[in-house]
Design a protein around this motif. Structure first.
Motif, PDB file in Angstrom:
ATOM      1  N   VAL A 205       0.869  -1.172   0.000  1.00 33.69           N
ATOM      2  CA  VAL A 205       0.000   0.000   0.000  1.00 33.69           C
ATOM      3  C   VAL A 205       0.908   1.225   0.000  1.00 33.69           C
ATOM      4  CG1 VAL A 205      -1.765   1.308   1.240  1.00 33.69           C
ATOM      5  CG2 VAL A 205      -1.819  -1.207   1.264  1.00 33.69           C
ATOM      6  N   VAL A 206       0.689   2.134  -0.942  1.00 31.14           N
ATOM      7  CA  VAL A 206       1.467   3.372  -1.025  1.00 31.14           C
ATOM      8  C   VAL A 206       0.509   4.546  -0.839  1.00 31.14           C
ATOM      9  CG1 VAL A 206       2.913   4.845  -2.479  1.00 31.14           C
ATOM     10  CG2 VAL A 206       3.217   2.363  -2.532  1.00 31.14           C
ATOM     11  N   TYR A 207       0.640   5.176   0.310  1.00 31.26           N
ATOM     12  CA  TYR A 207      -0.188   6.328   0.658  1.00 31.26           C
ATOM     13  C   TYR A 207       0.571   7.602   0.293  1.00 31.26           C
ATOM     14  CZ  TYR A 207      -1.834  10.006   3.847  1.00 31.26           C
ATOM     15  OH  TYR A 207      -2.261  11.195   4.378  1.00 31.26           O
ATOM     16  N   VAL A 208      -0.091   8.532  -0.382  1.00 28.79           N
ATOM     17  CA  VAL A 208       0.572   9.745  -0.878  1.00 28.79           C
ATOM     18  C   VAL A 208      -0.097  10.977  -0.294  1.00 28.79           C
ATOM     19  CG1 VAL A 208       1.250  11.081  -2.904  1.00 28.79           C
ATOM     20  CG2 VAL A 208       1.215   8.570  -3.013  1.00 28.79           C
ATOM     21  N   HIS A 209       0.706  11.806   0.350  1.00 25.27           N
ATOM     22  CA  HIS A 209       0.219  13.051   0.954  1.00 25.27           C
ATOM     23  C   HIS A 209       0.796  14.238   0.206  1.00 25.27           C
ATOM     24  CE1 HIS A 209      -0.500  16.273   3.810  1.00 25.27           C
ATOM     25  NE2 HIS A 209      -1.334  15.473   4.440  1.00 25.27           N
TER      26      HIS A 209
END
Length: 365
Positions: A205-209
Motif C-alpha cells: 500500500v502506497v499512501y501519498v500526501h
C-alpha cells in the motif's frame, strides 16, 4: 511542499500575501484559533456511542525529535506554529480517537515538511528511521489502535530501499507514506523507478500526501499556499504517475491519495481529452485514462462537503474511498458531515472501515 517553501497550512499571508504576522494570526482567530487547540477547524461532534468502529487512514504523528526540528525550523523562518500539531501527544490522540469513534489510526508522517529540514540525505534517512521506530512503538504500546505507513526519505535510492526492507520485514509496516514530490520531482519521475519496482514486488500500500511544491509556493492569490496548492500537487503527482507509466508498470501497488485526490475528480475528463486517444495509450494506461484513475483509492480528509463527495463518487465507486481526517490539523469527527450527504448505510460502512480493511487486512485482528 519542500522545506524551501512554507509550512503546510500556515505560511500563507505571512510570506506571500504581504499581510503582517499579527494580521495573519488575527485571521486564524476569525476561523477559530481556539478550536485549533483542540485540533479541529470543524464543529465539535457529539461523543461517539459504543465501541469505536472507524479507521482513519490519514492520521499524522510527531515524535519528540521530529517535533523539535519542526518547531525550530518554523521559528528560524518566522512562521507561526499550527496549534494542533504543537499540542499533539500520544495520550491526546487516543482521547480524541475514543471521542470521535476512531478504532484505528494509520500513522503517517508524510505531511510538510517530511524529514527534509534542509538535511543532507544521510541525516534525512536517519530521521526517517527514527520516526518509523517511534511509530512502531506506538503500534506496540496501543494494541489494535494504530497502523503504520512508514516514512521514506526518497533522497537516496539505496538508503530508501534499505528502509523499505526494514519497515516491512522488521517493523511489519502496513504500507509506506510518501510526499507528492521531493525537491520538485513528482513521483512519476524515472529516478523513483527502483523504489516503486520494489514496492510493487511487495504488493505494498502506497499512501501519498500532498504538499506545496517549492516551484509554486509564491503563487498567492491572498490565501495560504496550502489552500490551493496542496490539492493541485496531488493532481500533479497522480498525472506524473499516470503519463510516466508508473501506474501501468506497478499493477500490484495499492495506491491511496489524500483529500479525495485533490483536483483529479474535476480534471479526469480534461486529462483524458488530451491523452486518451494517443496511439500508445495502452503502454501507459492499459485501462484508459479514466479507468486508471478509477483503480486508485482516495481518502475523505477535508473533502466531506457535498460537492467534493459528489465529484469523487462520480469518478470512483465507494469501494475506492477510505475515511481520512488529517488529524491533528483537523478533527477526527468528520463522519458527521458524510452522514448528511445521502450516502447509504452500506456506503458509509464501506468508507468508514471496510475499504481500509481490504487495503490492510491485518487490521481485522
Amino acid at each position: 511542499m519542500t522545506l524551501r517553501t512554507a509550512s503546510y497550512h500556515f505560511r500563507g499571508c505571512v510570506c506571500c500575501g504581504g499581510a503582517s504576522r499579527r494580521q495573519f494570526l488575527a485571521g486564524l482567530g476569525a476561523v477559530g484559533l481556539g478550536a485549533l487547540g483542540g485540533a479541529s477547524l470543524l464543529p465539535d461532534v457529539a461523543p461517539a456511542q459504543g465501541a469505536p468502529t472507524l479507521i482513519d487512514t490519514h492520521h499524522h504523528f510527531y515524535p519528540p525529535e521530529y517535533q523539535k526540528l519542526w518547531l525550530d525550523w518554523e521559528v528560524a523562518r518566522k512562521q507561526p506554529h499550527f496549534p494542533g500539531q504543537v499540542a499533539w501527544s500520544r495520550a491526546k490522540t487516543i482521547e480524541d480517537m475514543d471521542r470521535d469513534g476512531i478504532k484505528v489510526g494509520v500513522l503517517s508522517l508524510a505531511s510538510t515538511p517530511g524529514v527534509w529540514f534542509d538535511l543532507p540525505a544521510p541525516e534525512a534517512s536517519r530521521m526517517a528511521r527514527a520516526c518509523n521506530d517511534y511509530a512502531a512503538e506506538m503500534v506496540r504500546d496501543y494494541p489494535g489502535r494504530f497502523g503504520l505507513f512508514a516514512t521514506l526519505s526518497m533522497l537516496d535510492p539505496d538508503a530508501t530501499l534499505k528502509e523499505i526492507e526494514y519497515a516491512f520485514d522488521t517493523l511489519k509496516a502496513d504500507g509506506v507514506g510518501l510526499q507528492s514530490n521531493y525537491g520538485d520531482k513528482w513521483l512519476g519521475n524515472p529516478a523513483y523507478k527502483p523504489v516503486f519496482d520494489e514496492l510493487n514486488r511487495r504488493k505494498a500500500v502506497v499512501y501519498v500526501h500532498p504538499l506545496v511544491a517549492s516551484c509554486c509556493g509564491n503563487l498567492s492569490v491572498g490565501t495560504f499556499p496550502a489552500v490551493i496548492e496542496v490539492p493541485h500537487d496531488t493532481t500533479r503527482t497522480v498525472t506524473s504517475l499516470l503519463l510516466g507509466g508508473t501506474f501501468a508498470r506497478t499493477r500490484d501497488i495499492k495506491w491511496l491519495f489524500s483529500h479525495a485526490g485533490g483536483t483529479i475528480p474535476m480534471m479526469a475528463a480534461r486529462i483524458d481529452s488530451f491523452y486518451g486517444k494517443r496511439p500508445n495509450l495502452k503502454e501507459f494506461a492499459p485501462d484508459g485514462i479514466v479507468g486508471e484513475l478509477r483503480r486508485l483509492y482516495y481518502d475523505t480528509a477535508n473533502a466531506t462537503s457535498a460537492p467534493s463527495i459528489a465529484a469523487l463518487t462520480k469518478l470512483v465507486a465507494t469501494s475506492q474511498i477510505t475515511y481520512g481526517t488529517d488529524y491533528p490539523y483537523f478533527g477526527m469527527g468528520q463522519m458527521k458531515e458524510l452522514q448528511t450527504l445521502g450516502l447509504s448505510p452500506e456506503d458509509l460502512k464501506a468508507i468508514g472501515s471496510e475499504n481500509a480493511l481490504r487495503l490492510i487486512p491485518r487490521l481485522k485482528a
